[in-house]
Scaffold this motif. Structure first.
Motif, PDB file in Angstrom:
ATOM      1  N   ILE A 138       0.824  -1.197   0.000  1.00 55.97           N
ATOM      2  CA  ILE A 138       0.000   0.000   0.000  1.00 55.97           C
ATOM      3  C   ILE A 138       0.864   1.255   0.000  1.00 55.97           C
ATOM      4  CG2 ILE A 138      -1.677   1.322   1.313  1.00 55.97           C
ATOM      5  CD1 ILE A 138      -2.909  -1.250   2.192  1.00 55.97           C
ATOM      6  N   GLY A 139       1.957   1.223   0.717  1.00 56.44           N
ATOM      7  CA  GLY A 139       2.795   2.406   0.796  1.00 56.44           C
ATOM      8  C   GLY A 139       2.332   3.325   1.901  1.00 56.44           C
ATOM      9  N   PRO A 140       2.892   4.527   1.961  1.00 56.31           N
ATOM     10  CA  PRO A 140       2.546   5.411   3.074  1.00 56.31           C
ATOM     11  C   PRO A 140       1.047   5.685   3.101  1.00 56.31           C
ATOM     12  CG  PRO A 140       3.769   6.598   1.372  1.00 56.31           C
ATOM     13  CD  PRO A 140       3.856   5.151   1.050  1.00 56.31           C
ATOM     14  N   ASN A 141       0.417   5.508   4.257  1.00 58.80           N
ATOM     15  CA  ASN A 141      -1.028   5.743   4.339  1.00 58.80           C
ATOM     16  C   ASN A 141      -1.422   6.249   5.714  1.00 58.80           C
ATOM     17  OD1 ASN A 141      -0.608   3.481   5.819  1.00 58.80           O
ATOM     18  ND2 ASN A 141      -2.359   2.361   5.054  1.00 58.80           N
ATOM     19  N   ARG A 142      -0.458   6.776   6.461  1.00 62.41           N
ATOM     20  CA  ARG A 142      -0.792   7.166   7.830  1.00 62.41           C
ATOM     21  C   ARG A 142      -1.237   8.616   7.927  1.00 62.41           C
ATOM     22  NH1 ARG A 142      -1.981   3.072  10.927  1.00 62.41           N
ATOM     23  NH2 ARG A 142      -2.163   1.959   8.989  1.00 62.41           N
ATOM     24  N   LEU A 143      -0.552   9.505   7.193  1.00 63.44           N
ATOM     25  CA  LEU A 143      -0.788  10.930   7.395  1.00 63.44           C
ATOM     26  C   LEU A 143      -1.592  11.498   6.247  1.00 63.44           C
ATOM     27  CD1 LEU A 143       2.731  11.840   8.648  1.00 63.44           C
ATOM     28  CD2 LEU A 143       0.648  12.447   9.823  1.00 63.44           C
ATOM     29  N   SER A 202       2.060 -18.869  23.886  1.00 67.48           N
ATOM     30  CA  SER A 202       0.792 -18.272  23.491  1.00 67.48           C
ATOM     31  C   SER A 202       0.932 -17.655  22.103  1.00 67.48           C
ATOM     32  CB  SER A 202       0.394 -17.193  24.489  1.00 67.48           C
ATOM     33  OG  SER A 202       1.229 -16.077  24.332  1.00 67.48           O
ATOM     34  N   HIS A 203      -0.125 -17.012  21.665  1.00 68.91           N
ATOM     35  CA  HIS A 203      -0.098 -16.363  20.358  1.00 68.91           C
ATOM     36  C   HIS A 203       0.177 -14.873  20.453  1.00 68.91           C
ATOM     37  CE1 HIS A 203      -2.313 -19.613  17.863  1.00 68.91           C
ATOM     38  NE2 HIS A 203      -1.067 -19.901  18.137  1.00 68.91           N
ATOM     39  N   GLU A 204       0.622 -14.436  21.598  1.00 76.33           N
ATOM     40  CA  GLU A 204       0.839 -13.002  21.749  1.00 76.33           C
ATOM     41  C   GLU A 204       2.212 -12.634  21.193  1.00 76.33           C
ATOM     42  OE1 GLU A 204      -0.046 -11.360  25.612  1.00 76.33           O
ATOM     43  OE2 GLU A 204       1.462  -9.815  25.225  1.00 76.33           O
ATOM     44  N   TYR A 205       2.229 -11.685  20.245  1.00 77.74           N
ATOM     45  CA  TYR A 205       3.508 -11.325  19.637  1.00 77.74           C
ATOM     46  C   TYR A 205       3.841  -9.848  19.787  1.00 77.74           C
ATOM     47  CZ  TYR A 205       0.042 -10.425  16.023  1.00 77.74           C
ATOM     48  OH  TYR A 205      -1.067 -10.009  15.357  1.00 77.74           O
ATOM     49  N   GLU A 206       2.970  -9.095  20.413  1.00 79.56           N
ATOM     50  CA  GLU A 206       3.254  -7.657  20.549  1.00 79.56           C
ATOM     51  C   GLU A 206       4.072  -7.438  21.802  1.00 79.56           C
ATOM     52  OE1 GLU A 206      -0.795  -6.535  20.274  1.00 79.56           O
ATOM     53  OE2 GLU A 206      -0.474  -5.616  18.322  1.00 79.56           O
ATOM     54  N   LEU A 207       5.377  -7.562  21.685  1.00 77.74           N
ATOM     55  CA  LEU A 207       6.238  -7.568  22.856  1.00 77.74           C
ATOM     56  C   LEU A 207       7.169  -6.368  22.893  1.00 77.74           C
ATOM     57  CD1 LEU A 207       7.152 -11.326  22.847  1.00 77.74           C
ATOM     58  CD2 LEU A 207       5.860 -10.138  24.591  1.00 77.74           C
ATOM     59  N   PRO A 217      -1.823  -2.505  12.672  1.00 82.28           N
ATOM     60  CA  PRO A 217      -2.333  -2.186  14.027  1.00 82.28           C
ATOM     61  C   PRO A 217      -3.851  -2.215  14.085  1.00 82.28           C
ATOM     62  CG  PRO A 217      -0.805  -0.512  13.229  1.00 82.28           C
ATOM     63  CD  PRO A 217      -1.129  -1.382  12.070  1.00 82.28           C
ATOM     64  N   GLU A 218      -4.515  -1.934  12.954  1.00 82.34           N
ATOM     65  CA  GLU A 218      -5.980  -1.966  12.982  1.00 82.34           C
ATOM     66  C   GLU A 218      -6.488  -3.388  12.801  1.00 82.34           C
ATOM     67  OE1 GLU A 218      -4.686   0.365  10.495  1.00 82.34           O
ATOM     68  OE2 GLU A 218      -4.558   1.899  12.042  1.00 82.34           O
ATOM     69  N   VAL A 219      -5.952  -4.084  11.846  1.00 82.45           N
ATOM     70  CA  VAL A 219      -6.388  -5.440  11.559  1.00 82.45           C
ATOM     71  C   VAL A 219      -5.313  -6.390  12.060  1.00 82.45           C
ATOM     72  CG1 VAL A 219      -7.068  -7.063   9.769  1.00 82.45           C
ATOM     73  CG2 VAL A 219      -7.542  -4.624   9.495  1.00 82.45           C
ATOM     74  N   LYS A 220      -5.719  -7.294  12.944  1.00 83.06           N
ATOM     75  CA  LYS A 220      -4.726  -8.255  13.436  1.00 83.06           C
ATOM     76  C   LYS A 220      -5.134  -9.634  12.988  1.00 83.06           C
ATOM     77  CE  LYS A 220      -3.363  -5.437  17.208  1.00 83.06           C
ATOM     78  NZ  LYS A 220      -3.837  -4.924  18.465  1.00 83.06           N
TER      79      LYS A 220
END
Ligand code: SF4
Ligand code: SF4
Lengths: 433, 211
Positions: A42-47, B115-120, B26-29
């Motif tokens: 997708i490329g930059p899409n944050r700002l 576990s399946h937790e990877y956000e460390l 971060p939105e879709v995990k």
């Protein structure tokens, strides 16, 4: 120069540089988006929408980053190098006409003010229009090498020095080929002035019912190819981005730079792409020329010219991005071979041929026959001159039975490699793909 | 050469108009594969007792020396795990751990799993050392937090260790929690968690053979 002239000139200069800077920002963002698309990302899409503000964020980040100065640098040169790179990138674009011309006056009717009689003034959307415009571009191209060399040298690091030397070698060799492409154009158009070259291309060539624009790309196709290839190399863009070879040089001549100084190099590099696209458009695609629908000489017409110019430049910038998204980096020896042994001879031959055609046209009053003869002679000459080159190429082909030779000789490399391996290891079962 | 160019530029040109495969992270995990090695978890039995017996086998197995275990004795008043000992102090240093899973292979009680937790990610070294309270699995529904008393444990009549090793102690206070050797299938073994999802305390069926 009176106040009105001064105001007009300042406005054009400010508008011009602002446009260039803006398009640099757009280009950096656009390249990241488009290359990402080509790679299923997708490329930059944050700002901002579609990440459009990413460049601003990147720029801000770079400028506020800690500025690390390695020990053992030459402080003055270390500072001058990136600044000169950026300044030269700006100076190059000064001579490029980026929009049409229009007239203002004789009376300026501003709101809230009494009308002022200023006489008729012609304004052209070009920062500076010297008679030696094309030479200026060449000269700036040569000076740009200094930024790279000095940057590499002043860093006091071997990686940087190597990177600088490499960039310099590349830029110099491609500058020659580029210069020849340019030379062919100004021999053809009989002028060095960028506005005059654009002017010469804005005529229409009537061929019965259809009329073609006399853009240089048609009669000067070889020069165009030559120029564009060298422009890619000169701008140090993929596939010719060897000065950055991460494997061997870390970051090239700018390895030891950080923060704002690195941003300068970065800016210069991306501006280089726009400059090269703009020069190509000016030389070969009629610059801001295009159908004006009877708006010649008005402000709207000039803006329409700006639109055409932007469209053409963006098209070329897209080609630069597409090249980056598709082609792998070249090997350095191939790059050098191509610059010196292919592009340079072709350029020489083509300039000669162009000169021949032009002289023939002038003496025999645009004799079409002679034009053909000149072309034929040029092509023959080219073949004769280039023949030894290809001869030697053929000579160095490896002997039969050699693995590399077998592979190189075939288009179906993988299949061929497999065949060679199978032949050499008969006891092994061949793996079907 | 021209064919190669056409193919190459055609591919990138075409890909431009395809849908990107990017996951908007971060939105879709996305749930990782079942065998994914995330951060560790120290499991419990159905009734809330800890499975860890403080044997230190995991610490010995660890090639990166990431685990620190200190065992302590269970007492009749304060029982943390079935058997004699429990893991009193348990730490895993995630700056060292390479997520190889050798520790969970070594664990004799299936106390330690991943576990399946990877956000460390973290920005301090201290917070990358996970302590027992951070690693411990959440209490199963209706279970009581440790320590329990031996009387409570015996009243439940659960079998914690099936098989030949499970023998009743003769005479004296039971060193182990009560179990029934005639009933090999215990609720724990039936659902022995190879992978444990965090959050609900529910377990998943094992995804690979027993150890
Ligand atoms: S996963 Fe490997 S490195 Fe990490 S704690 Fe277990 S044994 Fe050590
Ligand atoms: S986690 Fe397993 S191996 Fe480690 S101390 Fe506890 S019971 Fe022993």
């Amino acid at each position: 120069m009176d106040l009105v002239d001064f105001t007009i000139t300042s406005a054009v200069v400010i508008a011009g540089f602002a446009l260039w800077l803006l398009s640099t920002a757009v280009f950096i963002w656009g390249e990241r988006r488009i290359v990402a698309k080509m790679q299923s990302r997708i490329g930059p899409n944050r700002l901002g929408p579609f990440g459009i503000l990413q460049t601003i964020a990147d720029g801000a980040k770079l400028f506020f980053k800690e500025d690390i100065r390695p020990a053992g640098i030459d402080p003055v040169v270390y500072f001058i190098a990136p600044a000169s790179s950026a300044i030269i990138a700006m100076l190059t674009i000064a001579v490029i006409p980026f929009g049409g011309t229009f007239e203002i006056g004789p009376v300026l009717d501003l709101p809230l003010l009494d009308p002022i009689d200023i006489g008729v003034r012609e304004v052209s959307l070009q920062i500076w229009d010297p008679e030696i415009g094309m030479l200026w571009i060449l000269a700036m191209g040569s000076v740009a090498v200094y930024g790279v060399t000095l940057g590499g040298w002043a860093s006091g690091s071997k990686y940087s020095l190597l990177g600088g030397v490499r960039s310099t070698a590349q830029m110099i060799s491609y500058e020659l080929a580029m210069g020849l492409g340019l030379a062919a154009v100004f021999v053809w158009n009989g002028t060095l002035q960028s506005s005059a070259i654009v002017e010469a291309q804005s005529r229409l060539l009537e061929l019965g019912p259809i009329s073609l624009p006399t853009w240089n790309i048609l009669p000067q196709l070889p020069a165009f190819a030559l120029f564009f290839i060298s422009a890619v190399a000169e701008a140090e863009r993929p596939p010719f981005d060897l000065p950055e070879g991460e494997g061997e040089l870390v970051g090239g001549f700018n390895t030891e730079y950080s923060g704002a100084k690195f941003a300068m190099f970065f800016l210069a590099e991306f501006m280089g792409v726009i400059t090269m696209s703009a020069i190509t458009v000016t030389l070969f695609l009629g610059g801001p020329a295009g159908p004006l629908f009877g708006l010649d000489g008005t402000f709207a017409g000039a803006l329409l010219g700006l639109l055409y110019f932007a469209m053409k430049v963006f098209a070329f910038m897209f080609v630069f991005v597409w090249l980056r998204g598709t082609l792998p980096r070249m090997k350095y020896d191939r790059l050098m071979d191509m610059g010196w042994k292919v592009l340079l001879p072709i350029g020489l031959v083509w300039v000669m041929a162009t000169a021949g055609i032009v002289v023939a046209q002038e003496t025999v009053e645009r004799g079409t026959v002679l034009r053909g003869v000149g072309l034929a002679v040029a092509v023959l000459l080219g073949i004769v001159l280039l023949l030894p080159l290809f001869e030697r190429r053929r000579g160095v082909e490896p002997a039969d039975g050699d693995v590399e030779g077998d592979v190189a000789a075939s288009d179906d490399t993988l299949g061929d490699l497999r065949r060679v391996i199978d032949e050499r290891t008969p006891d092994r079962v061949s793996v079907e793909s | 050469m021209f064919n190669a160019l056409r193919k190459g530029f055609g591919l990138t040109g075409k890909t431009m108009f395809r849908r990107p495969v990017t996951t908007q992270y971060p939105e879709v995990k996305r749930e990782p594969q079942p065998r994914f090695h995330g951060r560790h978890i120290l499991n419990r039995y159905e009734d809330g007792l800890e499975k860890c017996i403080g044997c230190e086998l995991c610490a010995w197995a660890c090639p990166a020396d990431a685990i620190y275990v200190q065992g302590a004795d269970n007492t009749p008043e304060a029982r943390y795990s079935p058997g004699e000992r429990y893991g009193a102090d348990y730490q895993i240093n995630y700056l060292r751990c390479i997520f190889c899973g050798l520790c969970i292979e070594a664990c004799p009680t299936r106390s330690l799993t991943m576990s399946h937790e990877y956000e460390l990610a973290s920005d301090s070294r201290e917070s990358m050392i996970f302590t027992k309270d951070m690693l411990m699995a959440p209490l199963p529904a209706g279970a009581k937090p440790t320590p329990h008393t031996d009387a409570e444990v015996a009243a439940r009549g659960l079998t914690y260790y099936p098989g030949p090793a499970a023998q009743r102690t003769i005479g004296g206070p039971p060193a182990r929690a009560w179990h029934d050797p005639d009933d090999p299938a215990t609720p724990e073994e039936a659902v022995g968690p190879a992978t444990v999802k965090l959050g609900g305390g529910e377990t998943e069926p094992p995804t690979h053979g027993e150890h």
